[in-house]
Design an enzyme around this catalytic site. Structure first.
Site, PDB file in Angstrom:
ATOM      1  N   GLY A 114      32.155   5.912  47.054  1.00 49.60           N
ATOM      2  CA  GLY A 114      31.072   6.748  47.543  1.00 49.60           C
ATOM      3  C   GLY A 114      31.538   7.918  48.387  1.00 49.60           C
TER       4      GLY A 114
ATOM      5  N   ASP B  59      36.989  -1.952  33.518  1.00 50.24           N
ATOM      6  CA  ASP B  59      36.980  -1.800  34.972  1.00 50.24           C
ATOM      7  C   ASP B  59      37.556  -3.041  35.652  1.00 50.24           C
ATOM      8  OD1 ASP B  59      35.839  -0.145  37.345  1.00 50.24           O
ATOM      9  OD2 ASP B  59      35.105  -2.171  37.714  1.00 50.24           O
TER      10      ASP B  59
ATOM     11  N   HIS C 114      27.750  -0.409  37.564  1.00 49.05           N
ATOM     12  CA  HIS C 114      28.784  -1.258  36.958  1.00 49.05           C
ATOM     13  C   HIS C 114      28.078  -2.193  35.982  1.00 49.05           C
ATOM     14  CE1 HIS C 114      32.349  -3.511  36.329  1.00 49.05           C
ATOM     15  NE2 HIS C 114      32.157  -4.449  37.230  1.00 49.05           N
TER      16      HIS C 114
ATOM     17  N   GLY D  10      24.630   1.160  50.855  1.00 47.08           N
ATOM     18  CA  GLY D  10      26.024   1.090  51.269  1.00 47.08           C
ATOM     19  C   GLY D  10      26.677   2.431  50.999  1.00 47.08           C
TER      20      GLY D  10
END
Length: 330
Positions: free
Chosen positions: A135, A193, A109, A27
Site C-alpha cells: 500500500g 503469488d 488477491h 489497513g
C-alpha cells in the site's frame, strides 16, 4: 507479452467514477486504495466493524465510515481488503447475504475465491484488482504521477455492470494504467503469488540469508561480516535485479562474482528445482491453503512461536545493531 496489457489510453475512468465504491478494511492497502480512488474523483466509503481501531483514522482522513452490512447495501462495487484468512467469516456473515444482482465484489488477491472460501451469488460480479506492491508504494507512486503494475481478473460477470470494464477502470483510478494493467485469472494470480512468496521472495530468500549467515558463523567468521555479506548487501543485488534484470545484474558485478555465481548455481540448481516443484504442488492441490486455514483456526500457534524465536536469533541481534544508523537517519 503473453498476457493482455492495458494502459490509461485504453481505459475509461468514467466507468468507476459513475459508481459508488465501498472498501472493507482500512489497513495499508485499504487506505492507499481509498486515497488514490478519491484523488481520481471516485466516490468512496469505508466499511469497518464496530470498535475497529481504524475508524478514527479513516474519519480523520475525511472518509464516511459505515458498518460492513450498511456499506454493502449502499455500494455498487465492494472491495474486500481484509486478510485472506478472515474472508470466510466476515464475508459469509456480513457481505454475501446482502449482495444483490448487478453489484460487483472485488478482491486484491485470489485466495478466498480460488480456494472456495467464499461463494459469490449468481448475478453478482467477482473481480480481482491486484496492485503489484504494498500500500505504501501504491500511494507514493500515485502521488508522483506514476503507478504500479496491476493485475485484473474476472471470476464472474455482473448482471448489470460489465465486470471487466469496472476492473480496468478501478485499476486506472489507482494509477495502474500509467504502468500497465495485465489481465490474468484468479487461479493464476493466486497460485503464482503464493509460490513467489514461499519459494523466492519470503521463504526462499529468508532461508538462504539465514543459512548463509549461520554457515559463516559456524566457520568462525565474525557476526558483523556474516551479516554484511549475507543480509545487508541483498538490497544492492535486489535493486539491480529490479531495475536492470538478470543480465543487467551480471553486467554490474565483478568477473569474480559472476563466475562464482555460475559455479554455485550448478550444485544448487537441481536441489532447488525439486524443492520448488514440491512447494508449487502443495499450493496447486490446496494443501497449503488447508494448513494455513487450520493455523488460523488454532490462533496461529506456529506463527507466534516462530515470531518469538526469531527475536532471539543472532542474525536479528547483530542486525538490530547494524541497522540502527539507517533507522536513525529516517
Amino acid at each position: 507479452m503473453a498476457l493482455p496489457v492495458y494502459y490509461d489510453k485504453d481505459i475509461d475512468l468514467g466507468v468507476i467514477q459513475s459508481l459508488q465504491v465501498g472498501i472493507i478494511g482500512y489497513g495499508t492497502q485499504g487506505e492507499a486504495q481509498a486515497l488514490n480512488l478519491r484523488d481520481s474523483k471516485v466516490r468512496v466509503r469505508i466499511g469497518l466493524y464496530q470498535g475497529s481501531l481504524s475508524v478514527s483514522k479513516a474519519k480523520k482522513e475525511g472518509f464516511e465510515v459505515l458498518g460492513v452490512k450498511e456499506l454493502v447495501q449502499q455500494s455498487d462495487v465492494i472491495m474486500a481488503l481484509l486478510p485472506d484468512e478472515l474472508h470466510k467469516e466476515v464475508l459469509e456473515k456480513e457481505v454475501i447475504p446482502f449482495l444483490k444482482e448487478g453489484q460487483i465484489i472485488g478482491f486484491a488477491h485470489g485466495f478466498s475465491v480460488h480456494f472456495n472460501q467464499v461463494v459469490i451469488p449468481k448475478g453478482v460480479g467477482a473481480i480481482l484488482v491486484a496492485p503489484k506492491g504494498p500500500g505504501s508504494a501504491l500511494r507514493e507512486e500515485y502521488l508522483k504521477n506514476k503507478g504500479l503494475y496491476h493485475l485484473i481478473a474476472i471470476e464472474q460477470e455482473s448482471s448489470k455492470n460489465n465486470a471487466k470494464a469496472v476492473a480496468l477502470s478501478y485499476a486506472k483510478a489507482m494509477g495502474g494504467g500509467r504502468m500497465g494493467v495485465l489481465e490474468t485469472s484468479f487461479k493464476e494470480e493466486c497460485e503464482s503469488d503464493l509460490f513467489g512468496e514461499q519459494a523466492v521472495l519470503c521463504g526462499g530468500l529468508e532461508a538462504i540469508v539465514r543459512m548463509g549467515f549461520e554457515t559463516l558463523l559456524k566457520a568462525g567468521y565474525p557476526e558483523e561480516l556474516a551479516y554484511f555479506e549475507c543480509v545487508h548487501e541483498v538490497k544492492l543485488v535486489a535493486d539491480l535485479l529490479h531495475y536492470k534484470g538478470v543480465e543487467g545484474l551480471r553486467k554490474h558485478i565483478s568477473n569474480t562474482a559472476e563466475f562464482g555465481a555460475i559455479k554455485a548455481r550448478e550444485p544448487m540448481g537441481n536441489l532447488l528445482e525439486k524443492r520448488m516443484q514440491k512447494i508449487l504442488k502443495k499450493i496447486q492441490n490446496g494443501a497449503f491453503a488447508k494448513d494455513f486455514l487450520l493455523e488460523k483456526s488454532l490462533n496461529y500457534p506456529r506463527l507466534n512461536t516462530e515470531r518469538k524465536a526469531l527475536k532471539e536469533t543472532k542474525i536479528e541481534q547483530i542486525g538490530e545493531i547494524l541497522r540502527a544508523p539507517f533507522n536513525h537517519k529516517k
